[in-house]
Enzyme design. Structure first.
Site, PDB file in Angstrom:
ATOM      1  CB  ALA B 517      74.323  70.997  30.451  1.00 46.45           C
ATOM      2  CE  LYS B 713      69.470  74.994  19.631  1.00 47.06           C
ATOM      3  NZ  LYS B 713      69.340  76.179  18.727  1.00 47.06           N
ATOM      4  CD  GLU B 717      83.107  75.313  24.046  1.00 42.77           C
ATOM      5  OE1 GLU B 717      82.145  74.545  24.199  1.00 42.77           O
ATOM      6  OE2 GLU B 717      84.176  74.956  23.563  1.00 42.77           O
TER       7      GLU B 717
END
Lengths: 175, 754
Positions: B517, B713, B717
């Site tokens: 992203a 960021k 995960e």
């Protein structure tokens, strides 16, 4: 590997070399009557995906363990990987393609988009067909019922809470 | 006048690929109709180590419809040097080469491919291939392999591996500590199990040209890999992965089905499809098994004085898969003395691999259980304990963070969860026959950025296409790209088409590591800004020059298909008018976003991380020890959120996988046969609908213009990290039973007296 089993090689070769005869099969798929010639060892899932290019129905395990291949047969949800196609003569099959298409989405399809009830999208057609089957069954009354009765459909992306929201939303609208 | 409606960064736009996915139109790797297609089914090795003495394929070949049985004896040529088999994310060692020779390196290794006109014929014939083996002694047991554990020499380490950096004197501080804790913590082997099985459809286009529809997380990685391994020209190999049915790391590197399908196509000069069975999916990538020795020392106040960690994870005998396990605890907590060690242990299986938050998911889960134990030792509330030891800086490398809103995450998460109502004593909360437990844990992951290119193409009618060779594995990249483009050029999303998953598109790395992203988004923004500059220039040709006075595009708003002068919003030019005036039929630009861009400070001087605070409620049947996770609040600090709707889903998915890690997921191996025993969805339980109740996601405010160009960021995960520990800690709080080995299955709970 397994010493207990001895194989008669000549017999095995004869069996292996026997041609597989096809059988006639009449199905109504997404409202369209089809007359087909199908080998008896072909599952409904492989028939849909490999022969009829209806790839919206997914293969996730081929063992009836994940629900990705769920379709509706005469309104009931089944794992199409566990059904030999030739056993379905005369049946009415509805796949995800038959539920709705872009521009004319089925309420469940619209609810899945609205609630972001998928990520990779691979289990999604099975989830939606299963949810329609669940609604047809009419046993699910609340969220806990939905969670329990949708547990045959795995989602590795973990969209479960959103799927439950989408199914409950569509249930209300279809009620 | 109504405020202009603008979709952009921060809008909860519904997935732009949603309609394709809910109607079955989205095509995955095994679903492309290719004329004259052949079906390949792999034959797995029945032994774990040794060689193939002979192959008898006569019966298989006799099956009507079988075209070929491909083995190491008749396969097309392969590159000889290991170097030619390296992919973008290769690790030191010898990459696995299917049908290379007669060697067997692991049970389940594909040693033949039966290729037939129908799938059914190929599957049947594969069962008839007779293979004689010369078996050698093998070891697949992790505990036995610990006898051979080692730290690879520097050149033989993964270049993403960060050796633990000691500070102070952990040994002396531990000896002197008022409170001490030491123990061995464990994580079982897990398998990624994406819903779509690994599949490749290789279309033979003639003259050695192929199009490969591959289930993989990086199209250009597969392209370069196949070109290297099979001595093809890169321009003759096109790889398409427009839709990927989940990855979680299993598709970071090209898997063996693409080798087989490509070799089959080259051998027969025909199109070939190979799909792994669900069972075969267990004989490739998996999360390594882990043992982690943890020693903590603390003062009576709960202040940590010593952290010591020593971890070992499993790898294969042919490649060194390494993870950062012990570093996470050392980075996350303020403690003057810390020391870490790490080794890998080889066994005769396929190489372990990155699985969602590799290293952190394991390391933080186990470390955060130990932290919880120490909090009880110190009689400090587990949340308070984390505050007492909060580190404002990245504690292992002693560098500041670009941002760290973990404190806010703790606070907002605790408030939403109702943490202050918690009774501190274990086994003190109960309803009906169920014990109730509340647990907390911390999560931490890297905020990464990878060099990525994107193209933007604006047509004269105002339609925009943005494209990059990156992938969307369910992560929402198509939607994110659309939003960034809409934001930059002020276009409605329905005028924008996002394209991904094709090696012909502008260069992008493998999708993974939570960098897509931030990286693809930044590249799309750069490309769209270049388009904007060309539009601005063209606007000069518009009659009366309405935008006169603007020095650059920064003096303009792009909204509703128009360029609007910020200083005087009555002055505006539509994008299509500007193009017409400038005589432009199309504007097409390609741009590359690289680390170090714009406001990003030097990568080395600051730590870039996401953080999370996970709160979990479990209910445990007092007699049966059956555990339900009834409530999760995951508060995430991950910089700027492009799309709150898809972002929330990313975290939900991580939490669900974390519940699996805590309670269900474990692959058992048969030591004698060397094979995974529960290699199917019925016996390897991934969380189902019934296992997942209520999950609440919070994104705390964390503006961070430094971390990446968009301030993003990444979220793929962080959702899993810490979740399993929070479940384990909640189980302790409910039952008084401390289980240091994940997953916490009923048998482990029944063994311990409360």
């Amino acid at each position: 590997m397994n010493d207990a089993v001895t194989i008669d090689r000549a017999a095995a070769l004869r069996v292996a070399a026997s041609p597989i005869a096809t059988l006639p099969l009449s199905l109504t798929i997404n409202g369209e009557a089809r007359t087909l010639e199908v080998e008896p060892w072909t599952t409904l899932l492989d028939l849909l995906r490999d022969k009829l290019d209806l790839t919206g129905t997914k293969k996730g395990c081929d063992h009836g363990q994940c629900g990705a291949c769920t379709v509706l047969i005469d309104g009931r949800r089944i794992n199409s990987c566990l059904k030999l196609a030739v056993t379905l003569d005369g049946a009415e099959v509805t796949t995800i393609e038959g539920l709705g298409q872009p521009g004319e989405l089925h309420p469940l399809q619209a609810a899945f988009i609205e609630h972001d009830a998928f990520q990779c999208g691979y289990c999604t057609p099975g989830q939606i067909c299963s949810a329609q089957g669940l609604i047809n069954e009419g046993h699910a009354k609340d969220r806990q019922d939905v969670r329990e009765q949708m547990s045959g459909n795995l989602c590795r992306c973990g969209a479960y809470t959103n799927i439950a929201d989408a199914v409950l939303d569509a249930m209300e609208k279809q009620a | 006048m109504n405020a202009p409606h603008k979709v952009g960064i921060g809008t909860p736009l519904a997935r732009v690929d949603g309609a394709d996915k809910v109607t079955g139109r989205a095509k995955y790797a095994a679903e492309y109709a290719v004329p004259g297609l052949l079906y390949g089914v792999a034959v797995p090795a029945r032994i774990a180590k040794g060689r193939i003495a002979s192959i008898d394929a006569a019966a298989a070949r006799a099956v009507p419809g079988v075209v070929e049985v491909m083995t190491h004896e008749n396969r097309p040529k392969q590159a000889w040097l290991d170097h030619s088999w390296k992919d973008e994310l290769s690790i030191p060692g010898d990459p696995f080469k299917a049908l290379h020779d007669d060697r067997i390196l692991f049970a389940g290794q594909p040693i033949a491919l039966v290729i037939a006109e129908t799938f059914e014929a190929a599957r049947f014939a594969a069962s008839l291939v007779e293979i004689d083996y010369e078996a050698e002694a093998h070891n697949v047991d992790f505990d036995t392999s610990l006898g051979e554990k080692f730290l690879p020499a520097k050149g033989m380490r993964r270049n993403t591996y960060h050796p633990p950096k000691a500070r102070g004197d952990a040994g002396t501080a531990f000896d002197a500590a008022a409170l001490k804790l030491s123990g061995e913590y464990r994580l079982a082997t897990e398998h990624h199990n994406p819903m779509e099985m690994h599949a490749s459809t290789v279309e033979w286009r003639g003259d050695g040209k192929i199009t490969v529809y591959d289930k993989v997380q990086g199209s250009q990685n597969t392209q370069a890999y196949l070109a290297g391994a099979f001595k093809l020209s890169k321009k003759d190999v096109r790889v398409v992965n427009a839709y990927v049915g989940g990855g979680f790391g299993s598709g970071l590197r090209p898997q063996w089905q693409v080798q087989l399908a490509t070799m089959g196509a080259i051998l027969l000069e025909r199109s070939v499809r190979v799909v792994m069975t669900r069972q075969q999916m267990f004989y490739h990538a998996h999360r390594p098994e882990c043992t982690y020795e943890i020693r903590l020392g603390a003062e009576h106040t709960g202040k940590l004085t010593s952290i010591y960690g020593d971890a070992t994870t499993s790898t294969s005998r042919f490649e060194n898969n390494m993870e950062d396990i012990v570093t996470w605890g050392m980075m996350n907590y303020d403690c003057p003395n810390a020391e870490g060690h790490y080794t890998i242990a080889p066994r005769d299986t396929y190489t372990s691999a990155d699985m969602r938050a590799p290293g952190a998911a394991t390391g933080m889960a186990l470390f955060e259980i130990a932290i919880d134990e120490m909090a009880y030792e110190a009689k400090v509330d587990p949340l308070e304990f984390r505050m007492v030891n909060y580190s404002e800086t990245e504690a292992m490398n002693q560098v500041p963070f670009t941002s760290k809103a973990l404190r806010e995450a703790y606070r907002e998460g605790a408030e939403r969860f109702g943490w202050s109502e918690r009774a501190p004593e274990p086994r003190s909360m109960k309803e009906g026959r169920e014990l109730i437990g509340w647990g907390v844990a911390t999560g931490m992951w890297d905020a990464q950025f990878s060099k990525t290119s994107a193209r933007a193409r604006l047509s004269a009618n105002g339609d925009l296409e943005v494209a990059s060779a990156s992938s969307d594995i369910g992560t929402g990249t198509y939607t994110v790209m659309t939003q960034v483009a809409a934001d930059t050029l002020g276009l409605s999303p329905d005028r924008i088409t996002a394209r991904l998953g094709d090696s012909d598109l502008p260069a992008a790395p493998v999708e993974g590591g939570s960098w897509a992203a931030a990286s693809t988004g930044a590249a799309v923004q750069l490309a769209c800004r270049s388009v904007a500059e060309k539009l601005f220039k063209a606007a000069d040709e518009v009659e009366d020059r309405p935008l006169w006075g603007a020095k650059s595009i920064d003096d303009l708003d792009f909204v509703d298909g128009e360029m609007v002068l910020k200083s005087d919003p009555t002055k505006r030019v539509s994008l299509t008018d500007a193009m017409r005036a400038g005589g432009l039929d199309v504007i097409e630009v390609e741009e590359t976003a690289k680390p170090g861009l714009s406001d990003m400070v030097s990568m080395a001087r600051k730590a870039r991380n996401t953080h999370s605070a996970v709160f979990v409620e479990v209910r445990v049947d007092e007699e049966l020890d059956q555990v339900r996770v009834t409530r999760v609040v995951n508060a995430v600090a991950a910089g700027r959120i492009i799309n709150p709707r898809t972002a929330r889903s990313q975290i939900l998915g991580g939490v669900v996988m974390g519940i699996g890690m805590a309670l269900h997921e474990e692959t058992f191996i048969d030591r004698a046969l060397g094979r995974w025993m529960n290699h199917n969805y019925a016996e390897y339980h991934v969380p189902a609908h019934a296992d997942v109740e209520d999950i609440d996601v919070i994104f705390v405010d964390e503006p961070d213009p430094e971390v990446t160009p968009l301030g993003v960021k990444g979220l793929g995960e962080i959702g899993i990290v810490g979740t399993a520990a929070a479940v384990a800690n909640a189980i302790y709080h409910a039952t008084g039973k401390r289980i240091r080995s994940l997953p916490i299955t009923i048998d482990k709970l029944l063994e311990v007296a409360p």
